[in-house]
Write a protein that holds these residues in place. Sequence first.
Motif, PDB file in Angstrom:
ATOM      1  N   ASP A  98       0.836  -1.213   0.000  1.00 13.21           N
ATOM      2  CA  ASP A  98       0.000   0.000   0.000  1.00 13.21           C
ATOM      3  C   ASP A  98       0.870   1.263   0.000  1.00 13.21           C
ATOM      4  OD1 ASP A  98      -2.293  -1.522   0.011  1.00 13.21           O
ATOM      5  OD2 ASP A  98      -2.575  -1.403   2.196  1.00 13.21           O
ATOM      6  N   TYR A 101       2.314   1.704  -3.461  1.00 13.35           N
ATOM      7  CA  TYR A 101       1.255   2.079  -4.398  1.00 13.35           C
ATOM      8  C   TYR A 101       0.909   3.569  -4.247  1.00 13.35           C
ATOM      9  CZ  TYR A 101      -3.298   2.320  -6.654  1.00 13.35           C
ATOM     10  OH  TYR A 101      -4.355   2.694  -7.461  1.00 13.35           O
ATOM     11  N   ASN A 102       0.697   4.004  -3.024  1.00  9.94           N
ATOM     12  CA  ASN A 102       0.352   5.415  -2.780  1.00  9.94           C
ATOM     13  C   ASN A 102       1.492   6.345  -3.164  1.00  9.94           C
ATOM     14  OD1 ASN A 102      -2.213   4.758  -1.782  1.00  9.94           O
ATOM     15  ND2 ASN A 102      -1.429   4.452   0.300  1.00  9.94           N
ATOM     16  N   TYR A 103       2.723   5.904  -2.928  1.00 10.67           N
ATOM     17  CA  TYR A 103       3.887   6.714  -3.272  1.00 10.67           C
ATOM     18  C   TYR A 103       3.979   6.909  -4.785  1.00 10.67           C
ATOM     19  CZ  TYR A 103       8.662   8.512  -2.829  1.00 10.67           C
ATOM     20  OH  TYR A 103       9.771   9.307  -2.864  1.00 10.67           O
ATOM     21  N   GLN A 104       3.742   5.837  -5.529  1.00 11.29           N
ATOM     22  CA  GLN A 104       3.808   5.938  -6.987  1.00 11.29           C
ATOM     23  C   GLN A 104       2.708   6.836  -7.543  1.00 11.29           C
ATOM     24  OE1 GLN A 104       3.192   2.325  -9.360  1.00 11.29           O
ATOM     25  NE2 GLN A 104       4.854   2.971 -10.697  1.00 11.29           N
ATOM     26  N   GLN A 105       1.562   6.844  -6.900  1.00  8.98           N
ATOM     27  CA  GLN A 105       0.481   7.706  -7.363  1.00  8.98           C
ATOM     28  C   GLN A 105       0.828   9.185  -7.195  1.00  8.98           C
ATOM     29  OE1 GLN A 105      -2.235   6.283  -8.930  1.00  8.98           O
ATOM     30  NE2 GLN A 105      -0.926   4.497  -8.608  1.00  8.98           N
ATOM     31  N   ARG A 106       1.645   9.483  -6.194  1.00  6.89           N
ATOM     32  CA  ARG A 106       1.995  10.879  -5.919  1.00  6.89           C
ATOM     33  C   ARG A 106       3.197  11.363  -6.729  1.00  6.89           C
ATOM     34  NH1 ARG A 106       1.400   9.160  -0.539  1.00  6.89           N
ATOM     35  NH2 ARG A 106       3.670   9.323  -0.247  1.00  6.89           N
ATOM     36  N   GLY A 108       5.321  11.253 -10.093  1.00  6.93           N
ATOM     37  CA  GLY A 108       5.307  10.852 -11.493  1.00  6.93           C
ATOM     38  C   GLY A 108       6.647  10.287 -11.937  1.00  6.93           C
ATOM     39  N   GLU A 128       3.875   0.135 -12.388  1.00  6.18           N
ATOM     40  CA  GLU A 128       2.935   0.863 -13.253  1.00  6.18           C
ATOM     41  C   GLU A 128       1.525   0.889 -12.651  1.00  6.18           C
ATOM     42  OE1 GLU A 128       3.326  -0.667 -17.236  1.00  6.18           O
ATOM     43  OE2 GLU A 128       5.508  -0.736 -17.052  1.00  6.18           O
ATOM     44  N   GLY A 129       1.466   1.120 -11.350  1.00  7.19           N
ATOM     45  CA  GLY A 129       0.181   1.251 -10.679  1.00  7.19           C
ATOM     46  C   GLY A 129      -0.481  -0.055 -10.299  1.00  7.19           C
ATOM     47  N   HIS A 130       0.250  -1.163 -10.373  1.00  8.53           N
ATOM     48  CA  HIS A 130      -0.324  -2.472 -10.040  1.00  8.53           C
ATOM     49  C   HIS A 130       0.516  -3.155  -8.970  1.00  8.53           C
ATOM     50  CE1 HIS A 130      -3.111  -2.269 -13.445  1.00  8.53           C
ATOM     51  NE2 HIS A 130      -2.093  -1.853 -14.176  1.00  8.53           N
ATOM     52  N   ARG A 131      -0.153  -3.726  -7.988  1.00  6.82           N
ATOM     53  CA  ARG A 131       0.529  -4.524  -6.974  1.00  6.82           C
ATOM     54  C   ARG A 131       0.806  -5.904  -7.565  1.00  6.82           C
ATOM     55  NH1 ARG A 131      -3.616  -1.604  -4.702  1.00  6.82           N
ATOM     56  NH2 ARG A 131      -3.147  -0.332  -2.837  1.00  6.82           N
TER      57      ARG A 131
END
Length: 267
Positions: A98, A101-106, A108, A128-131
Amino acid sequence: MRLRQKLFLILGMMTLVPLLVLQFGVVEQIGADLERRITAELHGKLSKLGVELDTLIESQKALTAGLAEAPVLRNFSRVAASKNDESAYDEMVLTVQDFFYNYQQRIGNIQALRFLDNNGKTVVKVKEGHRIVPELFDDERGRYYIADQSNRPFYKAAIKDPNDVYVSDFELGQVQSDADFCPAMIRYSVPIRNEGNEIEAMVIINMWGTRIDEAVKSAIRGYTGKAYIVEVNDKQHRDGIYLFHEDAEQRFANQLGSDYRFSNEIG
């Protein structure tokens, strides 16, 4: 023809020749001045490009180093290195997933984040946004893992590197040696060490190379001709390869098995 007319033509030719010589001389001088100005301007842009790329890499190194200091990853490194509390390990795997995942969303430009245990096995990965779900089983530790990176050149180099952050070659990504290539990227690896300076884990961030391409294209926009980034390296397999080329097929000859190298281009 009258003598006056002959003299006029002779005087006219005598005047015309120096004027033509002067005109051609002026045009040549203007061309030389223009070439010098364009060369100086282009060198300035290329120097600025070099600074921009250095700044980009240093900022991404700092980002990775800062990420590895996150308490959740420090705690997980201790749990992953231990064999005593598997219930805590399983719970923290989900927590780190988690977190990544959250870090990658923030942030770019991140292609993937990985957490490797002290045996070089990837136990958590967000790509690429997938676990990514672990499907391989480690008989020694009784845990599932995603991939074994212990024999990969970048992992071995990161283990031996004395710096806090190891920066890989700029190259095409590849999960395993027999897998298809991903677009170009740079890997930043940070070992997490315990109080005895022993490596407990490693955090790796893959950064897309698109920002490097964009910086080069921006620097040369408006100029005619060809522009390359060529690697100069003591290692023969990488020396002379194109890191940037307008024709994507001519890049990374060492990985794609082609003969596209700068030395071949210039003969």
